[in-house]
Design a protein around this motif. Structure first.
Motif, short mmCIF file in Angstrom:
data_model
loop_
_atom_site.label_atom_id
_atom_site.label_comp_id
_atom_site.label_asym_id
_atom_site.label_seq_id
_atom_site.Cartn_x
_atom_site.Cartn_y
_atom_site.Cartn_z
N ASP A 222 0.83 -1.21 0.00
CA ASP A 222 0.00 0.00 0.00
C ASP A 222 0.86 1.26 0.00
OD1 ASP A 222 -2.25 -1.58 0.01
OD2 ASP A 222 -2.68 -1.35 2.15
N LYS A 223 1.96 1.23 0.78
CA LYS A 223 2.86 2.40 0.82
C LYS A 223 3.53 2.62 -0.53
CE LYS A 223 2.56 3.64 5.21
NZ LYS A 223 2.05 4.98 5.61
N CYS A 224 3.98 1.51 -1.16
CA CYS A 224 4.64 1.63 -2.46
C CYS A 224 3.68 2.17 -3.51
CB CYS A 224 5.19 0.27 -2.90
SG CYS A 224 6.75 -0.17 -2.12
N GLU A 225 2.45 1.66 -3.49
CA GLU A 225 1.47 2.12 -4.47
C GLU A 225 1.15 3.59 -4.26
OE1 GLU A 225 -1.80 -0.56 -4.11
OE2 GLU A 225 -0.83 -2.16 -5.26
N HIS A 226 1.09 4.00 -2.98
CA HIS A 226 0.81 5.40 -2.68
C HIS A 226 1.93 6.30 -3.19
CE1 HIS A 226 -0.67 8.94 -0.60
NE2 HIS A 226 0.51 9.09 -0.02
N LYS A 227 3.18 5.80 -3.10
CA LYS A 227 4.34 6.58 -3.54
C LYS A 227 4.66 6.35 -5.02
CE LYS A 227 6.78 7.09 0.87
NZ LYS A 227 7.08 8.51 0.80
N LYS A 228 3.77 5.59 -5.70
CA LYS A 228 3.93 5.36 -7.14
C LYS A 228 5.23 4.61 -7.44
CE LYS A 228 1.72 9.89 -7.59
NZ LYS A 228 1.76 10.10 -6.16
N LYS A 421 -0.81 1.75 -22.48
CA LYS A 421 -1.02 0.41 -21.93
C LYS A 421 -0.36 -0.68 -22.74
CE LYS A 421 -4.73 -2.74 -20.51
NZ LYS A 421 -6.20 -2.91 -20.40
N ASN A 422 -0.54 -0.68 -24.06
CA ASN A 422 -0.03 -1.78 -24.88
C ASN A 422 1.49 -1.87 -24.83
OD1 ASN A 422 -2.61 -2.56 -25.62
ND2 ASN A 422 -2.62 -1.28 -27.46
N LEU A 423 2.16 -0.72 -24.98
CA LEU A 423 3.62 -0.72 -24.92
C LEU A 423 4.10 -1.14 -23.54
CD1 LEU A 423 6.37 -0.13 -26.16
CD2 LEU A 423 6.08 2.28 -25.51
N TYR A 424 3.45 -0.64 -22.50
CA TYR A 424 3.85 -0.99 -21.13
C TYR A 424 3.71 -2.49 -20.88
CZ TYR A 424 4.08 -0.78 -16.02
OH TYR A 424 4.43 -0.97 -14.71
N LYS A 425 2.62 -3.08 -21.38
CA LYS A 425 2.38 -4.51 -21.20
C LYS A 425 3.48 -5.33 -21.86
CE LYS A 425 -1.18 -8.03 -21.98
NZ LYS A 425 -2.52 -8.29 -22.58
N TYR A 509 3.85 3.04 -14.60
CA TYR A 509 2.41 3.03 -14.33
C TYR A 509 2.15 3.38 -12.88
CZ TYR A 509 -2.40 1.25 -14.02
OH TYR A 509 -3.76 1.12 -13.82
N ASN A 510 1.22 4.31 -12.65
CA ASN A 510 0.81 4.70 -11.31
C ASN A 510 -0.40 3.87 -10.90
OD1 ASN A 510 -0.45 5.98 -9.09
ND2 ASN A 510 0.50 7.94 -9.60
N LYS A 513 -3.39 5.94 -9.14
CA LYS A 513 -4.19 6.82 -9.98
C LYS A 513 -4.59 6.18 -11.31
CE LYS A 513 -2.32 11.12 -8.10
NZ LYS A 513 -1.65 12.40 -8.41
N LYS A 514 -4.06 4.96 -11.56
CA LYS A 514 -4.40 4.22 -12.78
C LYS A 514 -4.02 5.01 -14.04
CE LYS A 514 -6.36 1.13 -10.10
NZ LYS A 514 -5.65 -0.11 -9.76
N ILE A 515 -2.83 5.61 -14.05
CA ILE A 515 -2.39 6.33 -15.23
C ILE A 515 -0.96 5.91 -15.58
CG2 ILE A 515 -3.87 8.34 -14.83
CD1 ILE A 515 -1.38 9.80 -13.77
N TYR A 516 -0.62 6.02 -16.86
CA TYR A 516 0.73 5.75 -17.34
C TYR A 516 1.49 7.07 -17.42
CZ TYR A 516 -1.15 1.18 -18.50
OH TYR A 516 -1.73 -0.06 -18.42
N PHE A 517 2.81 7.00 -17.20
CA PHE A 517 3.63 8.21 -17.25
C PHE A 517 5.06 7.82 -17.62
CE2 PHE A 517 4.09 6.50 -13.04
CZ PHE A 517 5.40 6.76 -12.67
#
Length: 712
Positions: A222-228, A421-425, A509-510, A513-517
């Motif tokens: 949870d901490k890692c996900e919060h800190k992206k 998404k596709n490239l990240y996958k 991927y965050n 927030k469910k976003i790619y960056f």
């Protein structure tokens, strides 16, 4: 592609029987202890491999040795390791069996001493192999295998897991795979190369981590996900968090984090893990900046190895820093530190799969000690031999590896419309089977930046850290809607919104927030083919009296001075703002020299309280703070914890009166208060040491950047 290559069910794992009679004798003796209800002590090394191996053994055996008799305990060794003095301390627990974990147990005199006491020994080790076998029940050492055997490179946490696997298979119906999340954390923290058995465990363990079945791991994730942060990222994820926490704090706290049943205690420990990691981020950035300045004076074209001696920093941090330097400069790196005497201790890191261990073995006549510990090598030698060692290593590497550094970076060229998404996958599919291989670096050409802003990272108290992140939207001619990104450790002033750039980056991927960056690796201004830099004019003059005791005593009251050693940059910024407003110099008028052992400080603190109660005396707050080398706010936290020992206090003016409500208290309460005291003292001492030693140029840079950011 053959789906079996990606299916874990098709992997055939070798059993612990590969260890032969050593394994059979070990699990048989442990089973006897279980049947006869004998006491077992797990004695582990304080470094992260020994700590995580000890944790795995505790979790794996607690169901067999649970109960009121407390038949399963653990002990984490100090730096001296397997000594007669430590044995004498351990004998007080009346053990029947001791499992020695990762302690390089080649001291036969101490082993025989333990055996004479009627205590049986099981050894789990992988560092070295003695010529003669120790007189013990079992010695599980993978160095007994041939170099091409799948177990040859096993670490302590791997051997511990195989030991439990064999024990379960023979005497229990339980499945050891439920422990693979802890094993995975151990492998990540060690930086072990993933191959064979390790790869199978990592993939299984990653699934368990994702499921968050273990409460402590849920807190981590949870901490890692919060800190992206990618949970299994070997540079920033769970493994690095654990490694940092273990180095900065008492190793017993790592074990307690995973083994305690007290959820509130776990929550507090997790907060401490996060705070330790945040502190390390700030320290890492400053230390690397100083090392980069030293490296700038080296001839990296002709020099084949980076050798740096620096006594400013705690050498405990060197194993964490060395890997970043060797990776950045693509040179094997040795960092040396010595605080007293003529002996220096160092940590060496390799690169390009160079066998630095064998190269250093050729120089053993110059060394006092040489030992390999996973991805780094620990050495010691006389200070006068550093130059000779450096010259010898450079000469040997030039002769044997002339093309070592003739490498060329390869980038995957993309446009912004390809990101998502596709490239990240596709990229993650590669990452899944080699977590130490970075995601391929992407090259985006002829792009520009909009919505550029700085955000300071914050610790769990919402205090700003020195680590800055630039957030932005990246645009190119094919897709002007743009794509989100960040640049860690840099500032918005380094990006010119009116220029075009070539950007080397990684896709991420965050989860929250469910976003790619994208994350910037390198930024090239294509208009002049250089990185964008600012010409900085420092806004005020700083007088540094931190190491000048005589000048400290003569500072005039009207001076704008930082008189207490800071814990946060904001304390320096506030004073610098006052100095700039009044057009005066800023004086660094503080010192910090706490060389006392934390254990001794605890004893002193308790004795002070006892004397105060016994003689009904008041104790000066200023004197207590000076003795412990802490701030008043920190002392307040420590004092509030004394309630667990039935000790209360009353503040009268600038003094404290202690009172005792009851003369007895639970032993576990005493340990809780003591652990809290040690955590707080260690944390504050680390931060104060940084601010006492940080170079004046770094302070000027931080003040300047803070002024620029706040004026925008």
């Amino acid at each position: 592609m053959d789906n079996k290559l990606l299916d874990l069910d098709y992997y055939n794992s070798l059993s612990g029987d590969e260890f032969g009679q050593e394994m059979k004798r070990g699990i048989h003796r442990l089973h006897q202890a279980f049947i006869n209800q004998e006491k077992v002590v797990i004695w582990g090394d304080s470094r992260i491999d020994g700590v995580m191996a000890t944790t795995v053994l505790i979790e794996g055996l607690k169901s067999f040795f649970s109960g009121e008799n407390n038949l399963l305990t653990h002990y984490i060794s100090d730096v001296e390791g397997f000594t007669k003095e430590n044995v004498d301390f351990l004998v007080q627990q009346n053990p029947h069996v001791i499992i020695l974990v990762d302690l390089e147990c080649d001291n036969f005199e101490v082993i025989n001493y333990v055996q004479d006491l009627g205590i049986d020994i099981i050894i789990i080790d992988h560092h070295s192999l003695a010529i003669d076998r120790a007189n013990v029940i079992s010695c599980l050492n993978p160095l007994n295998f041939a170099k091409n055997h799948p177990f040859y490179h096993f670490s302590a946490v791997a051997i511990a897991y195989k030991f439990l696997e064999s024990f379960y298979h023979k005497y229990s119906q339980k499945n050891t795979e439920e422990l693979l999340d802890l094993v995975t954390l151990g492998l990540l923290a060690n930086g072990d190369i993933l191959q064979g058995e390790y790869l199978f465990w990592m993939l299984k363990g990653s699934e368990l981590i994702d499921n968050k079945n273990r409460y402590a791991i849920k807190l981590f994730v949870d901490k890692c996900e919060h800190k992206k942060i990618d949970v299994i990222d070997y540079k920033q994820g769970l493994g690095m968090w654990l490694k940092v926490f273990n180095i900065i704090n008492d190793s017993n706290l790592v074990i307690e984090l995973f083994t305690t049943e007290d959820r509130s205690r776990r929550g507090r420990l997790m907060a401490n893990v996060e705070k330790s990691y945040d502190t390390f981020l700030g320290l890492k950035e400053k230390i690397l900046k100083q090392f980069h300045k030293k490296i700038a004076n080296l001839d990296l074209f002709n020099d084949r190895v980076i050798v740096i001696e620096d006594n400013q920093w705690d050498k405990k941090l060197f194993p964490l820093i060395g890997s970043f330097i060797s990776e950045k400069y693509q040179h094997p790196t040795i960092l040396f530190s010595h605080n007293e005497g003529s002996i220096v201790r160092g940590f060496a890191y390799s690169c390009h799969n160079l066998d630095l261990w064998n190269i250093l073995q050729n120089q053993q006549y110059l060394l006092i000690s040489l030992s390999k510990y996973h991805q780094h090598i620990e050495i010691s030698l006389s200070a006068e031999n550093i130059e000779l060692l450096t010259n010898n290593l450079n000469q040997q590497l030039r002769n044997t590896n002339p093309q070592l550094y003739s490498t060329k970076n390869t980038y995957l060229r993309v446009s912004i419309e390809n990101l998502g998404k596709n490239l990240y996958k596709d990229l993650k599919l590669i990452k899944r089977f080699n977590i130490y291989q970075e995601l391929p670096q992407l090259l985006i050409k002829n792009c520009w930046f909009t919505n550029i802003k700085d955000i300071k990272t914050q610790d769990i108290s919402n205090e700003n850290l020195a680590h800055n992140i630039v957030f932005f939207i990246l645009n190119d001619d094919k897709n002007q809607q743009g794509f989100n990104g960040k640049w860690e450790g840099h500032y918005s002033s380094e990006i010119n919104p009116n220029c075009r750039y070539d950007v080397i980056c990684q896709l991420d991927y965050n989860q929250e927030k469910k976003i790619y960056f994208i994350k910037i690796i390198q930024l090239i201004n294509i208009q002049n083919n250089t990185r964008f830099e600012n010409n900085i004019n420092y806004p005020l003059n700083i007088l540094d009296y931190r190491h000048d005791i005589i000048s400290l005593k003569t500072i005039h009251e009207e001076k704008i001075a930082v008189k207490e050693c800071p814990l946060q940059w904001q304390e320096v910024f506030d004073k610098s703002q006052q100095a700039m407003t009044k057009n005066k110099d800023l004086v660094l008028a503080y010192t910090h020299n706490n060389n006392s052992e934390i254990e001794q400080l605890w004893i002193t603190f308790i004795q002070l309280i006892k004397n105060s109660i016994k003689h009904n005396q008041l104790s000066s707050i200023e004197q207590i703070c000076s003795t412990l080398s802490v701030k008043k706010e920190t002392l307040s936290i420590i004092l509030n914890s004394l309630d667990n020992l039935h000790i209360t206090y009353t503040v009268i003016d600038d003094k404290i009166k202690f009172s005792e409500n009851r003369s007895t208290f639970l032993p576990e309460n005493y340990l809780k208060v003591k652990h809290l005291f040690e955590e707080i003292i260690a944390q504050e001492n680390l931060q104060k040491t940084y601010f006492h030693q940080v170079p004046i140029m770094t302070i000027k840079e931080e003040i300047t950047v803070n002024k620029i950011v706040n004026s925008e």
